[in-house]
Write a protein that holds these residues in place. Structure first.
Motif, PDB file in Angstrom:
ATOM      1  N   SER A 263     -38.833  14.925  12.803  1.00 35.04           N
ATOM      2  CA  SER A 263     -38.304  13.583  13.079  1.00 35.04           C
ATOM      3  C   SER A 263     -39.362  12.498  12.907  1.00 35.04           C
TER       4      SER A 263
ATOM      5  N   ASP B  53     -29.432  11.721   9.942  1.00 38.51           N
ATOM      6  CA  ASP B  53     -29.250  11.480  11.368  1.00 38.51           C
ATOM      7  C   ASP B  53     -28.333  12.526  11.997  1.00 38.51           C
TER       8      ASP B  53
ATOM      9  N   SER C 196     -37.679   9.442  11.131  1.00 37.72           N
ATOM     10  CA  SER C 196     -37.494   8.265  11.969  1.00 37.72           C
ATOM     11  C   SER C 196     -38.058   6.960  11.377  1.00 37.72           C
TER      12      SER C 196
END
Ligand code: ASP
Length: 407
Positions: free
Chosen positions: A26, A206, A30
């Motif tokens: 992530s 996501d 992100s």
């Protein structure tokens, strides 16, 4: 390279990059998502949403004024609503059929203990119907209430048609406003490949693929239902009623389907789907501008398929068999639920809550499907707008044939 090709490449790249992100840590996804994908996607989304209300309003006023004859409007309205009701009922039957054959609710273990879901309430259908006539049209325009905007635009259009010469100035003004909006749509469309890529990569990255697990069969059932409805119901309608080759139709409408896929919103996709129907499929402007905005709010066949599959799925997981009357209730409630809810992301889940409540199934069951709903939302939105375009195409072709006969 043609725009359609560019969009197709963007779509494939978006899916590949999105899947790639699900394997990346992530810390990688992100920042890329926050600083690149989301802003690019959101800017594209805002660009098209910016013109949804003006384009719906202006084109319905013009379409109605151009039809001239209110009885013709009544006929088109009747055909549109009948087409929408029949195809939605077929969609629900397909969804129920696929779910009973594949039995997704028996294909794994599901954590029903910890399932929690807070259902949002939907407006009562009667209230929605009464409120179709807005008490404050500017309020309707400001809040983007599609049914109210459609009603107000119809009134103005009819008035312009009746007043004729007296309102020639304002008629011309609407025509010019329409020119501006169409020009803008064409410009915005050029950014679609970038916007679609960013939205898709972000959504898939996501959503993550680990949520799929025991939900795979449920997803297969929904996707199969969507494919059957597109390849059988719509293709037959286009072939038999529209007297055209379904492949040509799908090729022309593809840019809109891909934008529907990346935005998950029928309403936001309206400017693009109206443009594709009018320019690529030759749908009459007066018909497209009425049928498609109406469909974006009240006709959601893809959503209906998801609701049918989800209802059967939840009944299987909780081992509460459905009676025949329950199934009839699902068809009725799912059809009515779509009237009051706008075509925006995830609204299908709110409608599903209403269906489950109606037949006494646990609403918490929705918690099981939320994890995979983002991706299914993309797919069913594509089908939702295709249903609206199919209706517009079929009605426009029959109108053209009638006109040719009269000549
Ligand atoms: N997102 C869908 C649409 O806009 C509605 C839904 O199924 O959630 O058509």
């Amino acid at each position: 390279m043609s725009l359609t090709k560019k969009i197709l490449i963007a779509l494939i790249l978006g899916v590949i990059v999105g899947i790639g992100f699900t394997f990346a840590p992530s810390e990688v996804f992100s920042p890329v998502d926050t600083y690149v994908l989301t802003p690019v996607g959101q800017i594209f989304l805002n660009l098209i949403m910016m013109i949804v209300v003006p384009i719906v309003f202006v084109s319905i006023v013009l379409g109605t004024a151009g039809l001239g004859d209110p009885t013709k409007l009544g006929k088109i309205g009747f055909q549109t609503i009948s087409f929408y009701l029949v195809t939605t009922a077929i969609a629900l039957v397909i969804g129920l059929g696929v779910a009973y054959v594949l039995e997704p609710g028996t294909a794994g273990t599901f954590d029903t203990e910890n399932a929690e879901f807070e259902a949002e309430s939907t407006p009562p259908v009667m209230e929605t119907l009464i409120n179709i006539i807005p008490d404050n049209p500017f309020g309707a325009l400001a809040s983007g209430d599609m049914l109210q905007i459609i009603a107000f635009a119809l009134f103005i259009g009819i008035a312009i048609a009746f007043l004729g010469e007296k309102t020639a100035g304002i008629h011309r003004l609407f025509e010019q406003a329409n020119e501006i909006l169409i020009w803008l749509v064409n410009i915005i469309m050029k950014t679609a490949p970038y916007g679609a890529f960013a939205l898709i990569a972000s959504a898939i990255g996501d959503a993550g693929l680990d949520a799929i697990g025991s939900m795979a069969m449920y997803m297969v059932a929904v996707i199969l239902g969507l494919i059957i409805h597109a390849t059988v119901t719509y293709s037959l309608a286009i072939w038999v009623l529209g007297k055209a080759n379904p492949l040509t139709f799908y090729k022309g409408f593809f840019p809109a389907m891909s934008v529907g896929f990346s935005t998950s919103s029928s309403s936001a996709t309206l400017p693009i789907s109206m443009r594709a129907a009018q320019e690529n499929l030759g749908v009459k402007k007066s018909i497209s501008s009425f049928v498609q905005p109406l469909g974006a709010t009240i006709n959601m066949d893809g959503t209906a398929i998801m609701q049918a599959v989800a209802t059967v799925f939840i009944s299987q997981v909780y081992a509460i068999p459905l009676e025949f009357t329950d199934i009839l209730m699902v068809v009725l409630t799912a059809t009515l639920a779509s009237i009051g809810t706008a075509g925006v992301p995830s609204v299908g889940l709110i409608m599903l809550a209403m269906v489950l409540q109606q037949i006494g199934l646990p609403v918490e069951g929705i918690a099981l499907i939320v994890g995979v709903d983002r991706i299914l939302d993309m797919l069913r939105t594509s089908l939702n707008i295709t249903g609206d375009a199919t209706a517009a195409y079929v009605i426009s072709e029959s109108d053209k044939r009638k006109e040719a006969k009269q000549k």
